[in-house]
Scaffold this motif. Structure first.
Motif, mmCIF file in Angstrom:
data_model
loop_
_atom_site.group_PDB
_atom_site.id
_atom_site.type_symbol
_atom_site.label_atom_id
_atom_site.label_comp_id
_atom_site.label_asym_id
_atom_site.label_seq_id
_atom_site.Cartn_x
_atom_site.Cartn_y
_atom_site.Cartn_z
ATOM 1 N N ALA A 38 -27.603 -4.187 -30.872
ATOM 2 C CA ALA A 38 -27.115 -5.502 -31.284
ATOM 3 C C ALA A 38 -25.632 -5.391 -31.622
ATOM 4 C CB ALA A 38 -27.911 -6.000 -32.481
ATOM 5 N N LEU A 39 -24.779 -5.689 -30.650
ATOM 6 C CA LEU A 39 -23.326 -5.565 -30.827
ATOM 7 C C LEU A 39 -22.613 -6.882 -30.548
ATOM 8 C CD1 LEU A 39 -22.824 -2.077 -29.121
ATOM 9 C CD2 LEU A 39 -22.855 -2.590 -31.570
ATOM 10 N N GLN A 40 -23.304 -7.994 -30.745
ATOM 11 C CA GLN A 40 -22.731 -9.332 -30.569
ATOM 12 C C GLN A 40 -22.034 -9.484 -29.221
ATOM 13 O OE1 GLN A 40 -20.327 -9.671 -34.112
ATOM 14 N NE2 GLN A 40 -22.098 -10.279 -35.332
ATOM 15 N N GLY A 41 -22.686 -8.983 -28.158
ATOM 16 C CA GLY A 41 -22.152 -9.108 -26.810
ATOM 17 C C GLY A 41 -21.170 -8.030 -26.424
ATOM 18 N N GLY A 42 -20.982 -7.057 -27.296
ATOM 19 C CA GLY A 42 -20.013 -5.999 -27.021
ATOM 20 C C GLY A 42 -20.646 -4.752 -26.421
ATOM 21 N N CYS A 43 -19.779 -3.833 -26.061
ATOM 22 C CA CYS A 43 -20.186 -2.529 -25.542
ATOM 23 C C CYS A 43 -19.387 -1.467 -26.291
ATOM 24 C CB CYS A 43 -19.912 -2.452 -24.039
ATOM 25 S SG CYS A 43 -20.270 -0.834 -23.309
ATOM 26 N N ALA A 44 -20.087 -0.563 -26.961
ATOM 27 C CA ALA A 44 -19.448 0.512 -27.713
ATOM 28 C C ALA A 44 -19.656 1.833 -26.983
ATOM 29 C CB ALA A 44 -20.035 0.598 -29.121
ATOM 30 N N ILE A 45 -18.585 2.582 -26.831
ATOM 31 C CA ILE A 45 -18.658 3.875 -26.156
ATOM 32 C C ILE A 45 -18.097 4.941 -27.081
ATOM 33 C CG2 ILE A 45 -17.930 5.235 -24.161
ATOM 34 C CD1 ILE A 45 -17.648 2.592 -22.614
ATOM 35 N N GLU A 46 -18.929 5.946 -27.384
ATOM 36 C CA GLU A 46 -18.492 7.089 -28.189
ATOM 37 C C GLU A 46 -18.500 8.328 -27.306
ATOM 38 O OE1 GLU A 46 -19.441 8.467 -32.526
ATOM 39 O OE2 GLU A 46 -20.933 9.340 -31.173
ATOM 40 N N ILE A 47 -17.398 9.047 -27.331
ATOM 41 C CA ILE A 47 -17.249 10.251 -26.511
ATOM 42 C C ILE A 47 -16.997 11.433 -27.438
ATOM 43 C CG2 ILE A 47 -15.867 11.380 -24.733
ATOM 44 C CD1 ILE A 47 -15.019 8.339 -24.038
ATOM 45 N N LYS A 48 -17.816 12.467 -27.281
ATOM 46 C CA LYS A 48 -17.587 13.741 -27.969
ATOM 47 C C LYS A 48 -17.234 14.736 -26.879
ATOM 48 C CE LYS A 48 -20.488 12.684 -31.852
ATOM 49 N NZ LYS A 48 -21.595 13.032 -32.696
ATOM 50 N N THR A 49 -16.016 15.247 -26.936
ATOM 51 C CA THR A 49 -15.528 16.089 -25.862
ATOM 52 C C THR A 49 -14.920 17.386 -26.376
ATOM 53 O OG1 THR A 49 -14.027 16.209 -23.957
ATOM 54 C CG2 THR A 49 -13.328 14.807 -25.789
ATOM 55 N N ALA A 50 -15.134 18.433 -25.617
ATOM 56 C CA ALA A 50 -14.539 19.733 -25.943
ATOM 57 C C ALA A 50 -13.098 19.810 -25.455
ATOM 58 C CB ALA A 50 -15.364 20.855 -25.303
ATOM 59 N N ALA A 51 -12.683 18.880 -24.610
ATOM 60 C CA ALA A 51 -11.327 18.872 -24.053
ATOM 61 C C ALA A 51 -10.448 17.939 -24.871
ATOM 62 C CB ALA A 51 -11.374 18.435 -22.592
ATOM 63 N N ASN A 52 -9.745 18.483 -25.831
ATOM 64 C CA ASN A 52 -8.884 17.688 -26.707
ATOM 65 C C ASN A 52 -7.615 17.234 -25.985
ATOM 66 O OD1 ASN A 52 -10.657 18.076 -28.855
ATOM 67 N ND2 ASN A 52 -9.595 19.909 -29.551
ATOM 68 N N GLY A 53 -7.099 16.069 -26.387
ATOM 69 C CA GLY A 53 -5.813 15.602 -25.893
ATOM 70 C C GLY A 53 -5.860 14.747 -24.642
ATOM 71 N N PHE A 54 -7.037 14.269 -24.253
ATOM 72 C CA PHE A 54 -7.158 13.480 -23.029
ATOM 73 C C PHE A 54 -7.586 12.039 -23.311
ATOM 74 C CE2 PHE A 54 -7.479 17.853 -21.677
ATOM 75 C CZ PHE A 54 -6.667 17.861 -20.540
ATOM 76 N N ALA A 55 -7.237 11.520 -24.477
ATOM 77 C CA ALA A 55 -7.657 10.169 -24.870
ATOM 78 C C ALA A 55 -7.189 9.110 -23.877
ATOM 79 C CB ALA A 55 -7.157 9.837 -26.268
ATOM 80 N N ALA A 56 -5.984 9.216 -23.364
ATOM 81 C CA ALA A 56 -5.464 8.213 -22.427
ATOM 82 C C ALA A 56 -6.277 8.205 -21.128
ATOM 83 C CB ALA A 56 -3.994 8.468 -22.131
ATOM 84 N N ILE A 57 -6.675 9.371 -20.664
ATOM 85 C CA ILE A 57 -7.492 9.441 -19.443
ATOM 86 C C ILE A 57 -8.873 8.863 -19.702
ATOM 87 C CG2 ILE A 57 -8.610 11.015 -17.812
ATOM 88 C CD1 ILE A 57 -6.048 12.760 -18.076
ATOM 89 N N TRP A 58 -9.469 9.227 -20.841
ATOM 90 C CA TRP A 58 -10.771 8.665 -21.187
ATOM 91 C C TRP A 58 -10.690 7.136 -21.276
ATOM 92 C CZ3 TRP A 58 -15.403 10.588 -20.838
ATOM 93 C CH2 TRP A 58 -15.575 11.978 -20.919
ATOM 94 N N GLU A 59 -9.636 6.639 -21.898
ATOM 95 C CA GLU A 59 -9.485 5.188 -22.021
ATOM 96 C C GLU A 59 -9.421 4.526 -20.646
ATOM 97 O OE1 GLU A 59 -6.878 1.837 -24.393
ATOM 98 O OE2 GLU A 59 -6.088 3.867 -24.273
ATOM 99 N N ALA A 60 -8.687 5.116 -19.725
ATOM 100 C CA ALA A 60 -8.591 4.557 -18.369
ATOM 101 C C ALA A 60 -9.951 4.561 -17.680
ATOM 102 C CB ALA A 60 -7.572 5.347 -17.547
ATOM 103 N N VAL A 61 -10.703 5.645 -17.817
ATOM 104 C CA VAL A 61 -12.013 5.752 -17.161
ATOM 105 C C VAL A 61 -12.999 4.741 -17.743
ATOM 106 C CG1 VAL A 61 -14.017 7.264 -16.811
ATOM 107 C CG2 VAL A 61 -11.702 8.152 -16.459
ATOM 108 N N VAL A 62 -13.079 4.632 -19.065
ATOM 109 C CA VAL A 62 -14.062 3.709 -19.652
ATOM 110 C C VAL A 62 -13.627 2.252 -19.505
ATOM 111 C CG1 VAL A 62 -15.054 5.437 -21.208
ATOM 112 C CG2 VAL A 62 -13.243 3.926 -22.045
ATOM 113 N N THR A 63 -12.329 1.986 -19.446
ATOM 114 C CA THR A 63 -11.862 0.623 -19.199
ATOM 115 C C THR A 63 -12.242 0.194 -17.789
ATOM 116 O OG1 THR A 63 -10.065 0.812 -20.797
ATOM 117 C CG2 THR A 63 -9.830 -0.882 -19.098
#
Length: 104
Positions: A38-63
Motif C-alpha cells: 500500500a504505497l498510494q499508487g507509488g513504487c518503492a525500490i530499495e537496493i542493497k549493493t556491494a558496489a559502492n559509488g554507483f548511485a547515478a547509474i542505479w538511478e538511471a536504470v530504475v528510472t
C-alpha cells in the motif's frame, strides 16, 4: 554495502498480491523481490549493493524501469553483488513478466 532508495509516484499498473523472487545473489548477480504494498499508487525500490559509488547509474536504470512499467503499489527489493546494468534490467523485467504471467 550501500543502500539506495528510490520512490516513484502515480503508477498505472497494479501488480498481483503474491510476491515474486527472481535471480540468485552470487558473484556478479543479483536477486529481485517484487511485492504488492500500500504505497498510494507509488513504487518503492530499495537496493542493497556491494558496489559502492554507483548511485547515478542505479538511478538511471530504475528510472528507465519505472518509465517502462509504471508500477502502482509495488515494493521492489534488490540485493546486488556487482551486476552490470544490463543484468539488472533483465532481472527487473523478468520479475515483472513472471509476476504478471503467474497472475493470468
Amino acid at each position: 554495502m550501500e543502500t539506495l532508495n528510490f520512490h516513484f509516484e502515480n503508477g498505472l499498473r497494479h501488480i498481483p498480491a503474491q510476491p515474486e523472487l527472481v535471480g540468485v545473489v552470487s558473484s556478479g548477480n543479483l536477486e529481485v523481490l517484487v511485492e504488492n504494498a500500500a504505497l498510494q499508487g507509488g513504487c518503492a525500490i530499495e537496493i542493497k549493493t556491494a558496489a559502492n559509488g554507483f548511485a547515478a547509474i542505479w538511478e538511471a536504470v530504475v528510472t528507465d524501469f519505472n518509465q517502462r512499467w509504471q508500477l502502482s503499489d509495488a515494493r521492489i527489493s534488490i540485493n546486488d553483488m556487482g551486476a552490470t546494468p544490463a543484468v539488472v534490467r533483465l532481472r527487473l523485467d523478468q520479475a515483472i513478466e513472471t509476476l504478471l504471467e503467474h497472475a493470468s
